[in-house]
Design an enzyme around this catalytic site. Structure first.
Site, PDB file in Angstrom:
ATOM      1  N   ARG A   1      31.206  56.801  46.758  1.00 10.13           N
ATOM      2  CA  ARG A   1      29.952  56.899  47.515  1.00 10.13           C
ATOM      3  C   ARG A   1      29.951  58.076  48.494  1.00 10.13           C
ATOM      4  NH1 ARG A   1      29.283  50.813  49.444  1.00 10.13           N
ATOM      5  NH2 ARG A   1      31.420  51.318  49.986  1.00 10.13           N
TER       6      ARG A   1
ATOM      7  N   ASP B   1      49.851  48.306  34.132  1.00 13.48           N
ATOM      8  CA  ASP B   1      50.908  47.590  34.856  1.00 13.48           C
ATOM      9  C   ASP B   1      51.956  48.667  35.060  1.00 13.48           C
ATOM     10  OD1 ASP B   1      53.179  46.249  35.650  1.00 13.48           O
ATOM     11  OD2 ASP B   1      52.644  44.442  34.549  1.00 13.48           O
ATOM     12  N   HIS B   2      51.994  49.232  36.265  1.00 13.00           N
ATOM     13  CA  HIS B   2      52.791  50.462  36.415  1.00 13.00           C
ATOM     14  C   HIS B   2      54.280  50.232  36.155  1.00 13.00           C
ATOM     15  CE1 HIS B   2      53.264  48.869  40.482  1.00 13.00           C
ATOM     16  NE2 HIS B   2      54.369  49.577  40.530  1.00 13.00           N
TER      17      HIS B   2
ATOM     18  N   ASP C   1      51.044  38.457  42.627  1.00 12.91           N
ATOM     19  CA  ASP C   1      51.197  39.899  42.812  1.00 12.91           C
ATOM     20  C   ASP C   1      52.318  40.490  41.949  1.00 12.91           C
ATOM     21  OD1 ASP C   1      50.362  42.265  44.194  1.00 12.91           O
ATOM     22  OD2 ASP C   1      52.212  42.177  45.368  1.00 12.91           O
TER      23      ASP C   1
ATOM     24  N   HIS D   1      54.160  42.018  36.423  1.00  9.28           N
ATOM     25  CA  HIS D   1      55.388  42.796  36.188  1.00  9.28           C
ATOM     26  C   HIS D   1      56.517  41.941  35.589  1.00  9.28           C
ATOM     27  CE1 HIS D   1      53.089  45.401  38.640  1.00  9.28           C
ATOM     28  NE2 HIS D   1      53.486  44.923  39.807  1.00  9.28           N
TER      29      HIS D   1
HETATM   30  P1  NAD Z   1      40.604  52.377  47.899  1.00 15.74           P
HETATM   31  O1  NAD Z   1      39.820  51.375  48.665  1.00 15.74           O
HETATM   32  O2  NAD Z   1      41.453  53.332  48.640  1.00 15.74           O
HETATM   33  O3  NAD Z   1      39.627  53.224  46.974  1.00 15.74           O
HETATM   34  C1  NAD Z   1      38.479  52.697  46.381  1.00 15.74           C
HETATM   35  C2  NAD Z   1      37.532  53.807  45.983  1.00 15.74           C
HETATM   36  O4  NAD Z   1      36.316  53.205  45.533  1.00 15.74           O
HETATM   37  C3  NAD Z   1      37.159  54.757  47.111  1.00 15.74           C
HETATM   38  O5  NAD Z   1      37.056  56.062  46.565  1.00 15.74           O
HETATM   39  C4  NAD Z   1      35.773  54.249  47.535  1.00 15.74           C
HETATM   40  O6  NAD Z   1      34.989  55.258  48.134  1.00 15.74           O
HETATM   41  C5  NAD Z   1      35.209  53.835  46.210  1.00 15.74           C
HETATM   42  N1  NAD Z   1      34.119  52.870  46.281  1.00 15.74           N
HETATM   43  C6  NAD Z   1      34.049  51.695  46.952  1.00 15.74           C
HETATM   44  N2  NAD Z   1      32.848  51.105  46.748  1.00 15.74           N
HETATM   45  C7  NAD Z   1      32.148  51.906  45.921  1.00 15.74           C
HETATM   46  C8  NAD Z   1      30.861  51.839  45.315  1.00 15.74           C
HETATM   47  N3  NAD Z   1      30.028  50.799  45.510  1.00 15.74           N
HETATM   48  N4  NAD Z   1      30.489  52.848  44.495  1.00 15.74           N
HETATM   49  C9  NAD Z   1      31.298  53.897  44.262  1.00 15.74           C
HETATM   50  N5  NAD Z   1      32.516  54.024  44.799  1.00 15.74           N
HETATM   51  C10 NAD Z   1      32.934  53.045  45.636  1.00 15.74           C
HETATM   52  O7  NAD Z   1      41.446  51.540  46.836  1.00 15.74           O
HETATM   53  P2  NAD Z   1      42.810  51.984  46.127  1.00 15.74           P
HETATM   54  O8  NAD Z   1      43.941  51.596  47.002  1.00 15.74           O
HETATM   55  O9  NAD Z   1      42.734  53.386  45.692  1.00 15.74           O
HETATM   56  O10 NAD Z   1      42.846  50.994  44.884  1.00 15.74           O
HETATM   57  C11 NAD Z   1      42.072  51.209  43.719  1.00 15.74           C
HETATM   58  C12 NAD Z   1      42.515  50.206  42.652  1.00 15.74           C
HETATM   59  O11 NAD Z   1      43.872  50.430  42.341  1.00 15.74           O
HETATM   60  C13 NAD Z   1      42.420  48.742  43.081  1.00 15.74           C
HETATM   61  O12 NAD Z   1      42.112  47.962  41.960  1.00 15.74           O
HETATM   62  C14 NAD Z   1      43.833  48.424  43.525  1.00 15.74           C
HETATM   63  O13 NAD Z   1      44.128  47.041  43.410  1.00 15.74           O
HETATM   64  C15 NAD Z   1      44.629  49.238  42.518  1.00 15.74           C
HETATM   65  N6  NAD Z   1      45.964  49.596  42.982  1.00 15.74           N
HETATM   66  C16 NAD Z   1      46.136  50.400  44.081  1.00 15.74           C
HETATM   67  C17 NAD Z   1      47.405  50.747  44.475  1.00 15.74           C
HETATM   68  C18 NAD Z   1      47.639  51.669  45.641  1.00 15.74           C
HETATM   69  O14 NAD Z   1      48.795  52.027  45.873  1.00 15.74           O
HETATM   70  N7  NAD Z   1      46.625  52.073  46.363  1.00 15.74           N
HETATM   71  C19 NAD Z   1      48.528  50.271  43.758  1.00 15.74           C
HETATM   72  C20 NAD Z   1      48.326  49.469  42.646  1.00 15.74           C
HETATM   73  C21 NAD Z   1      47.036  49.140  42.259  1.00 15.74           C
END
Ligand code: NAD
Length: 480
Positions: free
Chosen positions: A38, A169-170, A227, A232
């Site tokens: 967004r 699943d990393h 989790d 995993h």
């Molecule tokens: P984050 O909250 O940092 O990023 C989410 C993104 O979605 C942002 O760019 C935000 O601007 C965007 N967003 C939110 N609402 C929106 C909308 N309505 N329209 C368009 N864009 C929108 O989350 P993250 O930590 O990057 O995680 C992303 C996914 O990866 C999640 O499913 C999380 O569970 C998974 N994940 C993250 C990590 C990590 O290390 N961050 C690790 C494993 C899995």
């Protein structure tokens, strides 16, 4: 197409992984990445973000700039249908410019409640190409129980076929996890013995040293079982337990993993209570107890530790338990698998006058992280006077330079998506079986009141985790 292109995961993991692929020539000229979220960001600002996120990977500024020139940004609210038209025309424009032949990857790196909406809109708003491949990449978590996972899967499969869906699943991207198959199926000495006649028990440990840190809000809703175990650990266990696939390719491997998971005994209430134990960390030194962490309710019953015993009801494994454990604030951060073989049926060295210690079980340890390698303990005669046996270790550890150069999970996994290789992703039947197993444990725990906190940071979890094995006259191979 990367939904959530300004998010934490994209910046910390995905762009560096893509850069590595670029640096090594696995992607070159014919690719473009549209990031979206967004935020109101233009291409120049977005490229700056990408350059910053990969800066530590190379000192070659020109290479980084060339890489970033493939990145474009579209401000897009995934819930607003009108925005998809903008995305569509950008995708088509770049498809022509980079000669992508209609090949599209849609990566949803956003909160899981958006997965279904985005998948549906990709299809309904005609973002799918008709002349190349369309692939969907989904981050974890995939549901919070079988029911919600099933609903999500129905939403995804209304837009994509199972072979187009890549559930990340990393752990499956880790070098030594992939090596489990090489060790098992590339070596007669192991595969011949890989069954309940020769293996006494298998142990899988995923230990973390840190507490919940800034993830408390998410973690408290999830807990270690959801989790770490559902995904995993179940994936690792299925790789260890499966039959030999017909060929080393995704469809064959997935079929065997599913078969293994389907023969995993789903516990009834009594079995779930006695075969799984949970824990929550206490305070120590400057460290707070879990219930005192910011964002955690003071009466939280969320487990930060799980240990359990899994039984497969099949010809290969009947009677051989798989013990698993994972937790936060444990002694160290590491992942390892210990395969404990049965002791020789007769110990001919143990006659009373010999003074020789009894033979120990052979143990094959697969070190997954941080060290990569394996060791095998065998009984040998020691060189002292008389006849005494002692266990010695045959060990291979990847040297630190090669470990450092090993591709990181996201680099491998993104490469696999581009190749269309689903080997290292979780298929729906695997996810479904894992949830069905885990849901039974959860059901029992949700109605029982635990006594928390029950383990000291820096330990290997609560005493009950040791008792779980002691009850079977066994012990954890890794202990403090
Ligand atoms: P984050 O909250 O940092 O990023 C989410 C993104 O979605 C942002 O760019 C935000 O601007 C965007 N967003 C939110 N609402 C929106 C909308 N309505 N329209 C368009 N864009 C929108 O989350 P993250 O930590 O990057 O995680 C992303 C996914 O990866 C999640 O499913 C999380 O569970 C998974 N994940 C993250 C990590 C990590 O290390 N961050 C690790 C494993 C899995």
């Amino acid at each position: 197409m990367l939904f959530g292109g300004t998010g934490d995961l994209a910046i910390r993991k995905l762009y560096p992984a893509m850069f590595k692929l670029y640096q090594k020539g696995n992607i070159r000229d014919h690719f473009a990445v549209i990031g979206s979220s967004r935020y109101k960001v233009d291409d120049a600002k977005f490229r700056e973000m990408v350059e910053k996120s990969v800066a530590k990977e190379s000192s070659d500024k020109k290479l980084i700039a060339n890489f970033a020139s493939h990145f474009y940004f579209v401000t897009h609210d995934v819930t607003d249908l009108a925005h998809y038209a903008v995305l569509k025309s950008k995708i088509e424009e770049l498809d022509k410019k980079y000669e992508l032949q209609g090949n599209r990857v849609f990566y949803i790196s956003m909160a899981p409640n958006f997965f279904g909406t985005v998948a549906k809109n990709i299809k309904n708003q005609n973002l799918l190409s008709s002349d190349g491949f369309n692939r969907l990449v989904i981050e974890k978590p995939f549901g919070r129980d079988f029911e919600s996972a099933s609903e999500l899967n129905n939403e995804l499969s209304a837009a994509f076929d199972e072979n187009q869906i890549f559930r990340i699943d990393h752990y499956l991207g880790k070098e030594m996890i992939q090596n489990i198959e090489a060790i098992r199926f590339g070596n007669t000495i192991f595969e011949a013995l890989w069954n309940n006649r020769y293996i006494d028990n298998v142990q899988v440990t995923l230990a973390e040293k840190l507490g919940v840190e800034e993830r408390a809000g998410y973690y408290d809703n999830s807990g270690a079982l959801r989790d770490m175990v559902q995904n995993h650990i179940m994936q690792i266990v299925s790789l260890l337990a499966m039959e030999q696939p017909v060929a080393f390719k995704d469809t064959d491997i997935r079929a065997e993993k599913v078969k293994a998971l389907r023969s995993l005994r789903v516990y009834n209430v009594a079995e779930a209570s006695s075969n799984f134990v949970r824990g929550q960390y206490a305070a120590m030194g400057n460290g707070k107890e879990y219930r005192q962490e910011d964002g955690v309710p003071k009466d939280s019953n969320t487990e930060t530790f799980v240990a359990g015993k899994l039984m497969f009801d099949n010809y290969r494994w009947s009677g051989t338990p798989f013990y698993i454990r994972t937790g936060k604030k444990l002694a160290d951060k590491f992942t390892r698998v210990d395969v404990v073989f049965k002791k020789p049926l007769v110990d001919i060295f143990a006659f009373p006058q010999s003074g020789s210690a009894p033979l120990t079980a052979n143990v094959l340890t697969i070190f997954i992280e941080p060290n990569q390698g394996f060791s095998l303990t065998v009984n040998a005669k020691n060189s002292e006077q008389g006849f005494h046996t002692e266990p010695v270790s045959l060990k291979f550890l990847e040297d630190s330079k090669r470990t450092k150069e090993t591709p990181q999970p996201y680099e491998r996994l993104i490469h696999d998506v581009l190749k269309g290789d689903g080997t290292n992703f979780a298929s729906w039947p695997e996810v479904a079986s894992a949830w069905k197993f885990v849901d039974q444990i959860r059901r029992v725990w949700d109605i029982q009141q635990p006594i928390f906190p029950n383990y000291i940071p820096g330990s290997m979890g609560p005493v009950s985790a040791d008792e779980l094995l002691a009850r079977d006259h066994r012990e954890w191979v890794y202990k403090l």
